[in-house]
Design a protein around this motif. Structure first.
Motif, PDB file in Angstrom:
ATOM      1  N   UNK A  98       1.056  -1.330   0.097  1.00  0.00           N
ATOM      2  CA  UNK A  98      -0.028  -0.042  -0.073  1.00  0.00           C
ATOM      3  C   UNK A  98       0.988   1.367  -0.009  1.00  0.00           C
ATOM      4  N   UNK A  99       2.054   1.354   0.863  1.00  0.00           N
ATOM      5  CA  UNK A  99       2.762   2.550   0.904  1.00  0.00           C
ATOM      6  C   UNK A  99       3.557   2.817  -0.510  1.00  0.00           C
ATOM      7  N   UNK A 100       4.069   1.869  -1.011  1.00  0.00           N
ATOM      8  CA  UNK A 100       4.814   1.909  -2.067  1.00  0.00           C
ATOM      9  C   UNK A 100       3.774   1.994  -3.371  1.00  0.00           C
ATOM     10  N   UNK A 135      -8.806   2.175   2.906  1.00  0.00           N
ATOM     11  CA  UNK A 135      -9.019   0.845   2.948  1.00  0.00           C
ATOM     12  C   UNK A 135      -9.876  -0.076   1.802  1.00  0.00           C
ATOM     13  N   UNK A 136     -10.557   0.777   0.966  1.00  0.00           N
ATOM     14  CA  UNK A 136     -11.391  -0.127   0.100  1.00  0.00           C
ATOM     15  C   UNK A 136     -10.812  -0.832  -0.607  1.00  0.00           C
ATOM     16  N   UNK A 137      -9.477  -0.695  -0.880  1.00  0.00           N
ATOM     17  CA  UNK A 137      -8.523  -1.623  -1.733  1.00  0.00           C
ATOM     18  C   UNK A 137      -7.384  -1.899  -0.791  1.00  0.00           C
ATOM     19  N   UNK A 159      -9.034   8.022  -8.160  1.00  0.00           N
ATOM     20  CA  UNK A 159      -9.886   7.311  -7.100  1.00  0.00           C
ATOM     21  C   UNK A 159      -9.203   6.198  -6.684  1.00  0.00           C
ATOM     22  N   UNK A 160      -8.370   5.443  -7.133  1.00  0.00           N
ATOM     23  CA  UNK A 160      -7.535   4.133  -6.573  1.00  0.00           C
ATOM     24  C   UNK A 160      -6.824   4.772  -5.350  1.00  0.00           C
ATOM     25  N   UNK A 161      -6.135   5.954  -5.559  1.00  0.00           N
ATOM     26  CA  UNK A 161      -5.399   6.369  -4.452  1.00  0.00           C
ATOM     27  C   UNK A 161      -6.392   6.719  -3.069  1.00  0.00           C
ATOM     28  N   UNK A 162      -7.568   7.166  -3.247  1.00  0.00           N
ATOM     29  CA  UNK A 162      -8.626   7.262  -2.355  1.00  0.00           C
ATOM     30  C   UNK A 162      -8.872   6.122  -1.784  1.00  0.00           C
ATOM     31  N   UNK A 163      -8.962   4.775  -2.584  1.00  0.00           N
ATOM     32  CA  UNK A 163      -9.230   3.541  -2.121  1.00  0.00           C
ATOM     33  C   UNK A 163      -8.523   2.961  -1.409  1.00  0.00           C
TER      34      UNK A 163
END
Length: 199
Positions: free
Chosen positions: A118-120, A183-185, A175-179
């Motif tokens: 997630x961080x990377x 924690x949605x992704x 949108x992916x970054x927001x997820x």
């Protein structure tokens, strides 16, 4: 010339330029690089000259004139033939009608986004959005300047399309970054929490 020389994307670009006016290969290369960052990166002098030679052999372009400026080498000016115009129209019609599944490098890389953790993933995607925003701003300025300078919109319609793609990609990444942040992704158990920063 091998058949594949007539199957590369430079063929359409050269035929399109010659539809506008006769030109010599050096002029074509300069114009293509001026009009498109994609062409600037993708077209080498050798590729262009080989393509023009293959087009002449196919009968799609023909020598119209030879020019010499000062002590520079003689340059051959090519013009589009009737067969070349027919081929240009055929290719344009086919390519505009038929959506192809392109496989850009980003699509290949995002397939394995999980390997970054997630961080990377957040760091890499954030950097991509930043760079896309910079490039898009520059492209918008160039497009506005071209239109203000009297270039017909139809002659830069591909720049509008490229900008639309860049904006859509940026919106998707946002949108992916927001997820990821919400924690949605989620990353499955056993996947890395982070990856080393890229260089």
């Amino acid at each position: 010339m091998p058949r594949r020389t007539l199957d590369n994307p430079v063929v359409l670009a050269v035929l399109g330029l010659l539809l506008e006016r006769p030109s010599h290969p050096h002029q074509m290369l300069s114009e293509l690089r001026h009009r498109s960052a994609h062409h600037a990166a993708a077209i080498s002098r050798g590729t262009l000259y080989n393509t023009v030679a293959a087009l002449a052999e196919a009968g799609w372009v023909a020598e119209e004139d030879r020019q010499r400026a000062g002590n520079r080498p003689e340059r051959t000016v090519y013009a589009l033939t009737a067969a070349g115009r027919t081929e240009l129209v055929r290719r344009l019609d086919l390519q505009i009608r038929t959506p192809e599944r392109d496989f850009p490098q980003f699509l290949g890389a995002v397939t394995y986004l999980g390997a970054l953790g997630p961080e990377g993933a957040t760091a890499a995607l954030s950097e991509r959005v930043r760079l896309l925003a910079e490039r898009t701003a520059g492209d918008e300025e160039r497009l506005a300047a071209a239109l203000a300078g009297g270039v017909p919109r139809l002659h830069v319609i591909e720049a509008e399309y490229a900008l639309s793609l860049a904006r859509a990609e940026s919106a998707w990444i946002g949108a992916v970054l927001a997820d990821i942040r919400s924690g949605a992704l989620a990353w499955p158990e056993g996947q890395p929490d982070s990856a080393p920063a890229g260089g």
